[in-house]
Design a protein around this motif. Structure first.
Motif, PDB file in Angstrom:
ATOM      1  N   GLY A 182       0.811  -1.227   0.000  1.00 10.40           N
ATOM      2  CA  GLY A 182       0.000   0.000   0.000  1.00 10.40           C
ATOM      3  C   GLY A 182       0.834   1.263   0.000  1.00 10.40           C
ATOM      4  N   GLU A 183       1.781   1.359  -0.917  1.00 13.41           N
ATOM      5  CA  GLU A 183       2.660   2.534  -0.934  1.00 13.41           C
ATOM      6  C   GLU A 183       1.851   3.822  -1.098  1.00 13.41           C
ATOM      7  OE1 GLU A 183       5.942   2.428  -3.702  1.00 13.41           O
ATOM      8  OE2 GLU A 183       6.355   4.566  -3.414  1.00 13.41           O
ATOM      9  N   THR A 184       2.239   4.811  -0.323  1.00 11.24           N
ATOM     10  CA  THR A 184       1.561   6.109  -0.398  1.00 11.24           C
ATOM     11  C   THR A 184       1.550   6.640  -1.832  1.00 11.24           C
ATOM     12  OG1 THR A 184       2.286   6.541   1.861  1.00 11.24           O
ATOM     13  CG2 THR A 184       1.570   8.444   0.558  1.00 11.24           C
ATOM     14  N   CYS A 185       2.673   6.522  -2.525  1.00 15.69           N
ATOM     15  CA  CYS A 185       2.743   7.019  -3.907  1.00 15.69           C
ATOM     16  C   CYS A 185       1.765   6.281  -4.821  1.00 15.69           C
ATOM     17  CB  CYS A 185       4.146   6.852  -4.480  1.00 15.69           C
ATOM     18  SG  CYS A 185       5.350   7.994  -3.808  1.00 15.69           S
ATOM     19  N   ALA A 186       1.528   4.996  -4.555  1.00 19.93           N
ATOM     20  CA  ALA A 186       0.596   4.242  -5.405  1.00 19.93           C
ATOM     21  C   ALA A 186      -0.821   4.756  -5.205  1.00 19.93           C
ATOM     22  CB  ALA A 186       0.685   2.754  -5.088  1.00 19.93           C
ATOM     23  N   PHE A 194       4.088   7.636   6.565  1.00 19.81           N
ATOM     24  CA  PHE A 194       4.157   6.226   6.196  1.00 19.81           C
ATOM     25  C   PHE A 194       4.516   6.141   4.723  1.00 19.81           C
ATOM     26  CE2 PHE A 194       1.096   4.830   9.690  1.00 19.81           C
ATOM     27  CZ  PHE A 194       2.058   4.121  10.377  1.00 19.81           C
ATOM     28  N   TYR A 195       5.354   5.174   4.413  1.00 22.17           N
ATOM     29  CA  TYR A 195       5.695   4.858   3.026  1.00 22.17           C
ATOM     30  C   TYR A 195       4.779   3.708   2.601  1.00 22.17           C
ATOM     31  CZ  TYR A 195       9.145   3.966  -0.794  1.00 22.17           C
ATOM     32  OH  TYR A 195       9.799   3.811  -1.984  1.00 22.17           O
ATOM     33  N   SER A 196       4.814   2.618   3.373  1.00 20.39           N
ATOM     34  CA  SER A 196       3.849   1.547   3.130  1.00 20.39           C
ATOM     35  C   SER A 196       2.753   1.671   4.188  1.00 20.39           C
ATOM     36  CB  SER A 196       4.523   0.176   3.190  1.00 20.39           C
ATOM     37  OG  SER A 196       4.897  -0.132   4.505  1.00 20.39           O
ATOM     38  N   ALA A 222      12.864   8.813  -0.564  1.00 20.82           N
ATOM     39  CA  ALA A 222      11.794   9.647   0.011  1.00 20.82           C
ATOM     40  C   ALA A 222      10.772  10.084  -1.024  1.00 20.82           C
ATOM     41  CB  ALA A 222      12.413  10.854   0.702  1.00 20.82           C
ATOM     42  N   CYS A 223      10.339   9.128  -1.857  1.00 25.90           N
ATOM     43  CA  CYS A 223       9.361   9.498  -2.893  1.00 25.90           C
ATOM     44  C   CYS A 223       8.032   9.945  -2.287  1.00 25.90           C
ATOM     45  CB  CYS A 223       9.137   8.324  -3.840  1.00 25.90           C
ATOM     46  SG  CYS A 223       8.786   6.769  -2.999  1.00 25.90           S
ATOM     47  N   CYS A 224       7.617   9.280  -1.193  1.00 30.02           N
ATOM     48  CA  CYS A 224       6.256   9.506  -0.700  1.00 30.02           C
ATOM     49  C   CYS A 224       6.029  10.881  -0.062  1.00 30.02           C
ATOM     50  CB  CYS A 224       5.854   8.401   0.269  1.00 30.02           C
ATOM     51  SG  CYS A 224       5.888   6.737  -0.444  1.00 30.02           S
ATOM     52  N   PRO A 225       6.910  11.359   0.844  1.00 25.31           N
ATOM     53  CA  PRO A 225       6.602  12.638   1.493  1.00 25.31           C
ATOM     54  C   PRO A 225       6.363  13.810   0.522  1.00 25.31           C
ATOM     55  CG  PRO A 225       8.293  11.481   2.731  1.00 25.31           C
ATOM     56  CD  PRO A 225       8.084  10.700   1.465  1.00 25.31           C
TER      57      PRO A 225
HETATM   58 ZN   LIG Z   1       6.565   6.511  -2.615  1.00 26.98          ZN
END
Ligand SMILES: [Zn+2]
Length: 670
Positions: free
Chosen positions: A345-349, A393-395, A423-426
């Motif tokens: 459940g990656e934040t970026c997804a 959270f990342y995942s 740090a893709c998600c933040p």
């Molecule tokens: Zn990400």
């Protein structure tokens, strides 16, 4: 009634590229695009109160400044200084493999994109002061030939365009382009746009039409190129996006350790039937697919993206809208493979899913896409950001065990972290929140469409002039939305309102009394001669409800999830009797649920769901956790427990959390 005076009021009268650049939003189809709905943009769609206003404010006041500090601390900005002529070694990398990460520049670009959207909505000298030196740095880092990617400039000079599989060069360029589009559209500032166009020209010279046949391992550049076309009117950017999409799925990337499905190179995008592999890559790829499809009128391409979206929703999406069942390759699993505790459940997804659904909503006007945006935004994107605004959270698992939970670092953090080596998600969260108000409303030739509910105001050109509307609501806690027409036009127009898929009964009443429409899920369309002062009250029934999984999702068979309105709920250790864990309880399969609103330190005001549960006195550890008979009944006490909105989890002490609650299965109980 206002006569159109400002350029952005003259939609339909201007050259396509100009029209595209007049609306301040991340996705602005040209006037010629084959879309059903048009965005009205951040300057005209405003959130002024409630949950989202609060989260957007925290993003501006805390998260974005925090991001700037972290980009400095993690070395991302240092790398730009090196590329600009400074001395030292490239910093930053993958803490799992020990190798250097090639995409750190993209975090700077995403941060700049967030700031572009933010400053477009309101000046903020403090944020401007952080952004200005970053823009200068990117400009100084750019080489004379237009190339700007510090990983190759500093750590691997001479190796440019030699590792399209893993090098992320086009991915980084895509994020630079998106930042440039934000600053151009939002602020009329073309400094980043000039940098981005020079880099794109360098890329075109390498792998454009008639050059080397390459694609990037991580899609992203494609959708950015379409937006660059929409901003500049340069058709060659659209053509390059189209070519890159057509090249995919033809084995140019090879198989890699996870197989060709990992980077969607196993089958051409026109025929690939289902989402595969790395979830963010699939989402970003299909965003570009939809963008190219609507700009070129390519129906087959659009249908391919819709087919994959349907496949994703039918069997590969978590109840909270999250995507990605595998940690190993951050990937979609098989159909119905949706383990709650091992969810990636990656934040970026989740953000990518919203980006894709938004494009499909614009293309088709179908409310199902806005339904998934709502579910995902509340329950898969928001949970990634701590209430303090500076932990992430990342995942995003759907269950964390309280007994024997492993305390993890990195992407699979047990607790939200202030930053990540990767740090893709933040910064993705930052640009998501900075542009979120754009997702509320759209316009078409016949009127305005309200897709998401928040207290705010919006205006859009309709027929012969501007229509202005204000909304007031306690959503998502309350299902009533008061809609006031503040300004209208002489002709009749249609006000369309989404009735969410979770809502069985909705009504729209003029002046709060005269029923205009009653409806189940779908769209309420109200066509009339609206007058300033008209007031419509939309009532969406939102009783708490139990949700049952498809039995083919083996990992959660025999459980229920709790929902109310658009929110998915979760149970945390902190709300169980002292010493009890989330593993040791059962609930009725159709429990009595009561919504209770309280305000508590650290959490603020939330509506909880209260219900009865049987909480067992489980032994700390069994000698062997399998028996020849169904599990022996362990003494259980009937206890009142309460669940909180999943987006609020992990903001208190305690580890355990679960969304799916086991139902009573012991013989004789049912
Ligand atoms: Zn990400």
């Amino acid at each position: 009634m206002n006569s159109p005076t400002k350029p952005e009021d003259q939609i339909g009268l201007l050259d396509p590229a100009v029209v595209a650049s007049a609306v301040v939003a991340p996705v602005v189809p040209t006037f010629n695009a084959h879309v059903r709905l048009r965005p009205i943009g951040l300057l005209r769609s405003r959130i002024e109160g409630g949950l989202w206003a609060d989260r957007c404010r925290i993003n501006r006041e805390v998260t974005i400044p925090h991001g700037a500090a972290q980009l400095e601390a993690a070395g991302n900005l240092f790398n730009f200084r090196l590329a600009a002529g400074g001395s030292g070694s490239y910093r930053g990398g993958d803490d799992d493999s020990g190798s250097m990460a090639p995409f750190l520049d993209s975090d700077v670009h995403k941060w700049l994109e967030a700031v572009g959207w933010e400053l477009a909505q309101r000046p903020d000298p403090a944020i401007s002061a952080l952004a200005e030196p970053m823009i200068d740095l990117v400009a100084k880092a750019q080489r004379g030939d237009g190339y700007v990617d510090t990983f190759y400039q500093v750590a691997h000079p001479g190796k440019e365009f030699t590792d399209l599989e893993w090098g992320h060069e086009l991915y980084v360029a895509g994020h630079l382009v998106q930042a440039a589009v934000a600053w151009k559209r939002g602020l009329g500032d073309d400094r980043l746009l000039r940098i981005a166009e020079r880099f794109v020209a360098r890329i075109e010279a390498e792998l454009g039409p008639g050059k080397r046949e390459l694609v990037c391992g991580h899609p992203e550049f494609e959708m950015a190129l379409v937006e660059l076309y929409r901003t500049t009117g340069e058709a060659r950017y659209l053509e390059l996006a189209r070519i890159l999409i057509e090249r995919r799925g033809r084995g140019l990337l090879g198989k890699c350790r996870h197989g060709a499905r990992y980077w969607q190179d196993h089958e051409p995008v026109r025929t690939a039937p289902e989402p595969t592999g790395h979830a963010v890559r699939q989402m970003y790829l299909d965003c570009g697919v939809v963008d190219v499809a609507v700009e070129t009128g390519d129906k087959e391409l659009l249908e391919a993206a819709i087919r994959r979206w349907e496949s994703m929703v039918s069997s590969r999406t978590y109840v909270n809208g999250g995507l990605g069942a595998h940690h190993r390759d951050e990937a979609f699993g098989d159909a119905f493979e949706l383990p709650p505790d091992r969810a990636y459940g990656e934040t970026c997804a989740a953000i990518g899913s919203v980006m894709l659904s938004w494009r499909l909503l614009l293309a088709t006007g179908e409310s199902r896409f806005a339904d998934l945006i709502e579910r995902t935004a509340f329950n898969a994107v928001l949970p990634a950001l701590a209430f303090d605004g500076s932990h992430f959270f990342y995942s995003n698992p759907l269950m964390r065990r309280s007994v024997g939970a492993e305390v993890l670092e990195g992407a699979a953090t047990t607790r939200r972290a202030k930053w990540f080596a990767i740090a893709c998600c933040p910064p993705n969260l930052m640009r998501f929140l900075a542009s979120f108000p754009d997702l509320l409303t759209t316009a078409d030739d016949n009127g305005i469409q309200l897709h998401q509910f928040a207290t705010g105001s919006f205006e859009a050109p309709v027929k012969s002039g501007m229509v202005r509307v204000a909304t007031k609501t306690g959503y998502p806690w309350d299902g009533d939305v008061e809609i006031s027409i503040d300004e209208s036009v002489a002709e009749p127009w249609t006000f369309s309102i989404r009735v969410p898929d979770w809502c069985s009964t909705a009504a729209a009443r003029l002046g709060g009394t005269e029923t205009l429409a009653e409806s189940g899920p779908g769209t309420i369309e109200l066509t009339r001669t609206w007058r300033a002062g008209d007031r419509v009250v939309l009532s969406l029934a939102m009783p708490p409800r139990a949700t049952f999984p498809d039995p083919r999702i083996d990992s959660v068979r025999g459980t229920i999830a709790l929902e109310r309105g658009p929110l998915v709920y979760a149970l945390e250790d902190a709300d169980l009797p002292v010493g009890k864990s989330v593993e040791s309880l059962e609930v009725e399969s159709s429990p009595q649920l009561e919504a209770v609103t309280t305000s508590e330190p650290g959490l603020g005001e939330l509506t909880w769901l209260s219900l009865d549960a049987e909480v067992r006195d489980d032994p700390a550890m069994p000698s062997w956790p399998y028996e020849s008979q169904p599990a022996t009944t362990v003494a259980a006490k009937k206890t009142k427990i309460r669940a909180l909105p999943y987006f609020a989890w992990g903001n208190r002490a305690g580890l355990g959390m679960r969304i799916w609650l086991p139902t009573r299965t012991r013989k004789g109980d049912d």
